[in-house]
Write a protein that holds these residues in place. Structure first.
Motif, PDB file in Angstrom:
ATOM      1  N   GLU A 138      97.227  19.113  79.133  1.00  0.00           N
ATOM      2  CA  GLU A 138      98.322  19.083  78.163  1.00  0.00           C
ATOM      3  C   GLU A 138      97.807  18.545  76.843  1.00  0.00           C
ATOM      4  O   GLU A 138      97.113  17.522  76.803  1.00  0.00           O
ATOM      5  N   ARG A 139      98.164  19.234  75.767  1.00  0.00           N
ATOM      6  CA  ARG A 139      97.768  18.844  74.419  1.00  0.00           C
ATOM      7  C   ARG A 139      99.027  18.701  73.563  1.00  0.00           C
ATOM      8  O   ARG A 139      99.872  19.597  73.546  1.00  0.00           O
ATOM      9  N   LEU A 140      99.115  17.595  72.866  1.00  0.00           N
ATOM     10  CA  LEU A 140     100.281  17.322  72.034  1.00  0.00           C
ATOM     11  C   LEU A 140      99.805  16.898  70.657  1.00  0.00           C
ATOM     12  O   LEU A 140      99.062  15.926  70.516  1.00  0.00           O
ATOM     13  N   TYR A 141     100.234  17.630  69.640  1.00  0.00           N
ATOM     14  CA  TYR A 141      99.865  17.345  68.255  1.00  0.00           C
ATOM     15  C   TYR A 141     101.144  17.109  67.452  1.00  0.00           C
ATOM     16  O   TYR A 141     102.144  17.811  67.637  1.00  0.00           O
ATOM     17  N   SER A 142     101.106  16.120  66.569  1.00  0.00           N
ATOM     18  CA  SER A 142     102.275  15.863  65.722  1.00  0.00           C
ATOM     19  C   SER A 142     101.825  15.468  64.328  1.00  0.00           C
ATOM     20  O   SER A 142     100.734  14.913  64.139  1.00  0.00           O
ATOM     21  N   TRP A 143     102.673  15.754  63.356  1.00  0.00           N
ATOM     22  CA  TRP A 143     102.395  15.405  61.968  1.00  0.00           C
ATOM     23  C   TRP A 143     103.737  15.113  61.295  1.00  0.00           C
ATOM     24  O   TRP A 143     104.750  15.757  61.584  1.00  0.00           O
ATOM     25  N   SER A 144     103.766  14.120  60.447  1.00  0.00           N
ATOM     26  CA  SER A 144     105.032  13.726  59.839  1.00  0.00           C
ATOM     27  C   SER A 144     104.797  13.112  58.465  1.00  0.00           C
ATOM     28  O   SER A 144     103.700  12.633  58.144  1.00  0.00           O
ATOM     29  N   ALA A 145     105.857  13.125  57.666  1.00  0.00           N
ATOM     30  CA  ALA A 145     105.844  12.484  56.356  1.00  0.00           C
ATOM     31  C   ALA A 145     107.278  12.099  56.007  1.00  0.00           C
ATOM     32  O   ALA A 145     108.230  12.804  56.368  1.00  0.00           O
ATOM     33  N   SER A 146     107.445  10.977  55.326  1.00  0.00           N
ATOM     34  CA  SER A 146     108.777  10.540  54.916  1.00  0.00           C
ATOM     35  C   SER A 146     108.693   9.827  53.569  1.00  0.00           C
ATOM     36  O   SER A 146     107.662   9.224  53.231  1.00  0.00           O
ATOM     37  N   LEU A 147     109.768   9.908  52.826  1.00  0.00           N
ATOM     38  CA  LEU A 147     109.878   9.250  51.531  1.00  0.00           C
ATOM     39  C   LEU A 147     111.164   8.445  51.509  1.00  0.00           C
ATOM     40  O   LEU A 147     112.242   8.977  51.792  1.00  0.00           O
TER      41      LEU A 147
END
Length: 980
Positions: A517-526
């Protein structure tokens, strides 16, 4: 250097906070961390104090200025508000002190200059942890860094038992507010963890060593900037990044289990690689061809004339490891070794932090494990478990003024060899058995997270970003050896027969699986601050993307005999089991492998294996506001929009064809958290929010999984996602530092909840994940933590003694879908969802002195359904039991660099048993498997007089049958650590 308890004097006029802090740092052995730019702008007219301790001077500054301090070991972190906000507060200070107290309490958002302080520091001590909890808009509970370091537990799973509303399933899976599996979510360093199990959506928390953990927070109400895929709770585990001081720490632990250590221990062998967490040749797959190639060849093997095909198959099958024979060992003591290394590197006004660690543990257990299923089987057995784990972490952080970048890495590897040896009666096949199942699980988890926090300008514009990856690999080979007695009185006592002519996996099989199982995440907030009502407000917007891919290869084979040249099958009756199950018989075409599904279906025409492959892609956008009002109210409200796309491919053994399942749905998820600060010590909270519980990839597949320990098959189906509407109300009182008293009410409405249901069958039980129509939960939570100063406030002993506890009470009901209820016209059931307990009790006694410490923890939970059914009498319950753990600690040597801990886990050692509301063989008044409870309201038949259990679904030995017993023994260990 002055110590914290020693007294000194200070006299400074018309100076800055920077000068004050530098002076204190020079005159004590404490290091101060703060924003120098903000400290230089912060003016102090006069500071004249005589004969005062460091603690007292910090309290004076905190009470008279908008400054906060956090002490941890030999570090003081300073929290400074922006000069603009500070000047407003100082002006208000001259008008009314009460107003300032309100500003400094829960109705004030954390607009402090936190770039160099960070929540990890505030969560270090118990006092700081509760202060953070008070300021948080979402309702939460958790464990501070100080509590994790002072616990007797070696992994994250056992730590979770200390948190209000939490319990454990199988000592590794978290159940929050009675909800388990898909109704909770788990994050490590802000990134979602993958599921660690191939047959359910869950995470095994015993994969994370406790010494790596900084703190744990369990969020219990939804907020737009948090994942929406939780209903019970969101478990957030954080590991350390910047140490308070340079250190090198060594730890060693040894221990024993009352049922295991020094006693007979059975396994199929072991090697040095197993001690290091790796498999060896004993657990390797056969080689020479793939399983798919063998499956093409297999239908041709029944004909003895197909000599070439038989030779090819025999060549392949002869490479099956020859490790069928059981070996007897003496169980060894527990071994645990730890090494931690931490450095803080000053770079002028900047600094860099590094924490690295490695941990190794080997543990051997022999737990009682008895199974009884009415009219099917009656086994007495023991789980012999050999487990080696090692983990490491490397965390880096860089802090420069109003910027912080962190790079956190965690790795864990585990080798678990479990042999379940059992004997008893196979009632269904009318035979006495003396068998084993052997399951080996080799797993490794790697997670890496890169994140940044940046603050711009005096107003505190905040930008955050994060990228993460998680890799989980899990191999699971197992084998079942079957031998049985026919009951012929003319045969010797040790005379066994072997059955090879059916498709029951429990009567002799081999299984190989591999989950990646491979899990990738990316996020940004202001986050944008603004002023309204002459107070600081916040607007926040952000994006989160995740991509998850899982490939599960599984091959299950029944061991069968091949017709010989004469046309007859080989008769192995009377042979020893190791003379039957071995490489020679496979190589000579006497035995071969026949592909089946977990429920025994013929899948010999399937060339794609029995696993599944799939992916989930989730794109999330959110916006929220955090508003404060002059009358003490604070509102956090927002909207989260999630576009979910799931696709799973698997083999359907019923249709004998590959099947594709797709889910594509856009969810709009509002949330609202309202906090009213009644005064500086009391918060009243309310929350309304919508969450979802999406089916796991495995649950969407038609994959038919056979559990070798339960002797049961589990399959998935085409499921709908669950929508949950949540309502919470909470009262919080913080009487003193590190103290809390809270009471919460919650209500949850489920649409299309998912449940693991027993399928109607007269044979061996089989289970499937199915949608119910709806469900409801209403509950109450009470939590407290209080020092013993009410006994005698002037004695330091009582200041260091704390009582803590929590109670969760829950009432639930479900309504079945009409298509899955054959018992009558009323589809409502007066029971909670499976896995839920009507109550959970956690309590503790903690003493932390300068030299000695004591921790005593107690847990109890009510009965819970572990396997549900449409008929109430078929529900299988786990009974309540009492659990207690104890730790005694002592600091050694003059500088207290060494610490000795004595731990006792499972002090009461009570038997865990499961039961059904059915009559067993010992109750002669009614036939076995007759219900002792009404199966459903409104059914056409009724129980006869005296048949119904007066205790209802609660266990009653005169009416109910025990289906299983487990007992694991008491574990005692000694842990010695030394800090260089």
């Amino acid at each position: 250097m002055q110590q914290q308890s020693e007294k000194f004097s200070i006299n400074l006029k018309n100076t800055s906070l920077f000068t004050v802090l530098e002076t204190l740092q020079k005159r004590t052995d404490y290091r101060f961390f703060y924003d120098r730019k903000a400290a230089k702008k912060f003016r102090i007219e006069q500071l004249k104090l005589a004969n005062i301790t460091l603690n007292e001077i910090l309290d004076y500054l905190k009470d008279n200025y908008p400054i906060a301090f956090q002490l941890q070991q030999h570090e003081v972190t300073v929290q400074i508000e922006h000069p603009e906000i500070a000047s407003i507060k100082q002006e208000l200070l001259g008008k009314t002190k009460e107003k300032v107290k309100d500003l400094n309490s829960g109705n004030r958002s954390s607009t402090l200059d936190e770039v160099s302080i960070h929540s990890t520091v505030l969560n270090g001590s118990i006092e700081g942890f509760y202060k953070n909890q008070k300021l948080r808009t979402a309702m939460s509970n958790g464990i501070s860094a100080a509590q994790t370091q002072g616990s007797p537990y070696h992994d994250a799973a056992l730590l979770l038992k200390r948190i209000s509303g939490l319990q454990l399933l199988n000592n590794k899976f978290a159940i929050i507010r009675g909800l388990g599996d898909r109704y909770n979510n788990f994050e490590l360093n802000g990134a979602t963890l993958p599921s660690s199990e191939p047959n359910q959506r869950n995470f095994s928390f015993d994969l994370i060593p406790s010494f790596l953990i900084d703190y744990i927070i369990v969020i219990k109400t939804g907020q737009a900037d948090q994942t929406s895929e939780f209903t019970g709770g969101l478990v957030q585990i954080m590991t350390k990044d910047i140490p308070g001081e340079n250190f090198t720490s060594l730890g060693i632990e040894t221990g024993m289990n009352s049922r295991t250590t020094g006693k007979s221990f059975i396994s199929l062998g072991r090697s040095a690689k197993n001690y290091l967490g790796f498999g060896d040749t004993r657990v390797e797959k056969p080689y020479g061809m793939s399983f798919s190639e063998y499956d093409i060849l297999q239908p041709q093997l029944d004909n003895p004339q197909n000599i070439k095909q038989r030779q090819q198959a025999a060549s392949f099958l002869s490479t099956i490891p020859n490790n069928w024979m059981m070996h007897r060992y003496i169980a060894e003591p527990i071994r645990n070794y730890q090494l931690q290394f931490g450095r803080t590197i000053p770079l002028g006004t900047k600094r860099m932090g590094l924490i690295a660690s490695v941990n190794y543990r080997n543990e051997q257990d022999a737990d009682q494990h008895d199974q009884y299923y009415p009219t099917i089987q009656d086994y007495k057995g023991t789980d012999y478990s050999f487990t080696s784990t090692w983990g490491s972490s490397l965390n880096l952080a860089y802090v420069a003024s109003q910027n912080k970048v962190s790079f956190k890495n965690t790795y864990k590897r585990s080798f678990n060899d479990l042999l379940y040896g059992f004997n008893g009666r196979d009632i269904l096949n009318n035979a006495e058995v003396n068998n084993y199942t052997n399951t080996v699980i080799i797993s490794q988890l790697y997670q890496s997270t890169l994140s940044g926090e940046h603050t711009f300008g005096l107003n505190g514009l905040e930008f955050k970003w994060q990228g993460s990856l998680s890799h989980l690999d899990r191999e699971q080979p197992f084998k079942i050896m079957d031998r049985r007695k026919t009951g012929n009185p003319n045969q010797p006592e040790e005379y066994y027969d072997y059955y090879f002519n059916d498709r029951q996996a429990s009567l002799g099989s081999l299984y190989y699986s591999d989950l990646k199982e491979r899990l990738y995440s990316w996020s940004a907030s202001l986050q944008v601050p603004l002023r309204l009502f002459n107070m600081q407000q916040k607007i926040k917007a952000g994006y989160l993307g995740t991509y998850r891919k899982a490939v599960f290869d599984a091959n299950l084979y029944r061991i069968k005999t091949l017709p010989q040249a004469s046309g007859n099958l080989v008769n192995f009756s009377g042979f020893a089991y190791n003379e039957v199950y071995n490489q020679t018989n496979f190589a000579n075409s006497m035995l071969y492998l026949y592909p089946i599904s977990g429920s025994g279906k013929d899948v010999s025409g399937n060339l794609s294996g029995l696993g599944y492959s799939g992916f989930q892609q989730l794109n999330t956008w959110y916006g929220m506001i955090d508003l404060q009002f002059p009358n003490g109210f604070r509102l956090n409200s927002g909207m989260r929009s999630e576009l979910n796309n799931q696709q799973v491919s698997s083999y359907n053994p019923a249709m004998k064809t590959d099947a594709m399942t797709r889910l594509n749905k856009w969810d709009w998820l509002p949330s609202m958290n309202l906090v009213y600060a009644l005064n500086s010590k009391v918060n009243i909270r309310g929350a309304w929010y919508k969450t979802v519980a999406r089916p796991d990839l495995r649950e969407l597949s038609y994959f038919d999984y056979f559990d070798p320990l339960l002797m049961r098959s589990i399959s998935g189906s085409h499921l709908k996602g669950t929508a949950v509407y949540n309502y919470d109300l909470r009262y919080e009182y913080y009487p003193g530092a590190g103290e809390i008293l809270s009471a919460s009410l919650f209500y949850k409405k489920f649409q299309n909840p998912i449940e693991l249901q027993l399928l109607a069958s007269t044979g061996k039980p089989a289970y499937r994940y199915l949608n119910l129509k709806e469900a409801e939960d209403v509950g109450l939570e009470i939590e407290f933590r209080k020092s013993a100063t009410f006994v005698a406030s002037n004695y330091i002993f009582f200041k260091q003694l704390y009582f803590s506890g929590s109670l969760t009470w829950l009432k639930g009901r479900v309504q079945l879908d009409q298509s899955m209820d054959s018992t009558g016209t009323n589809h409502k059931r007066d029971r909670p969802l499976y896995g839920q307990s009507p109550y959970i009790i956690n309590s503790g006694l903690e003493y932390t002195g300068k030299k000695f410490g004591l921790n005593l923890f107690y847990n109890r939970y009510g009965k819970r359904i572990i396997y549900a059914a449409s008929s109430m009498s078929e529900n299988e319950y786990e009974s309540p039991r009492d659990m207690a753990d104890l730790q005694f600690s002592c600091k050694l040597f003059k500088q207290k660099r060494a610490e000795l801990k004595v731990n006792v886990i499972n002090l009461l050692n009570q038997t865990l048993f499961t039961y059904k509301n059915q009559y067993g063989p010992a109750q002669s008044a009614y036939t076995e498997r007759s219900p002792s409870i009404q199966d459903a309201p409104g059914v056409s038949y009724q129980l006869t007089e005296g048949q119904a259990d007066p205790k209802g679904s609660n266990y009653n030995s005169a009416y109910d049958v025990v289906t299983g017993r487990k007992r694991s023994g008491t574990t005692c260990s000694i842990h010695l650590s030394y800090r260089l």
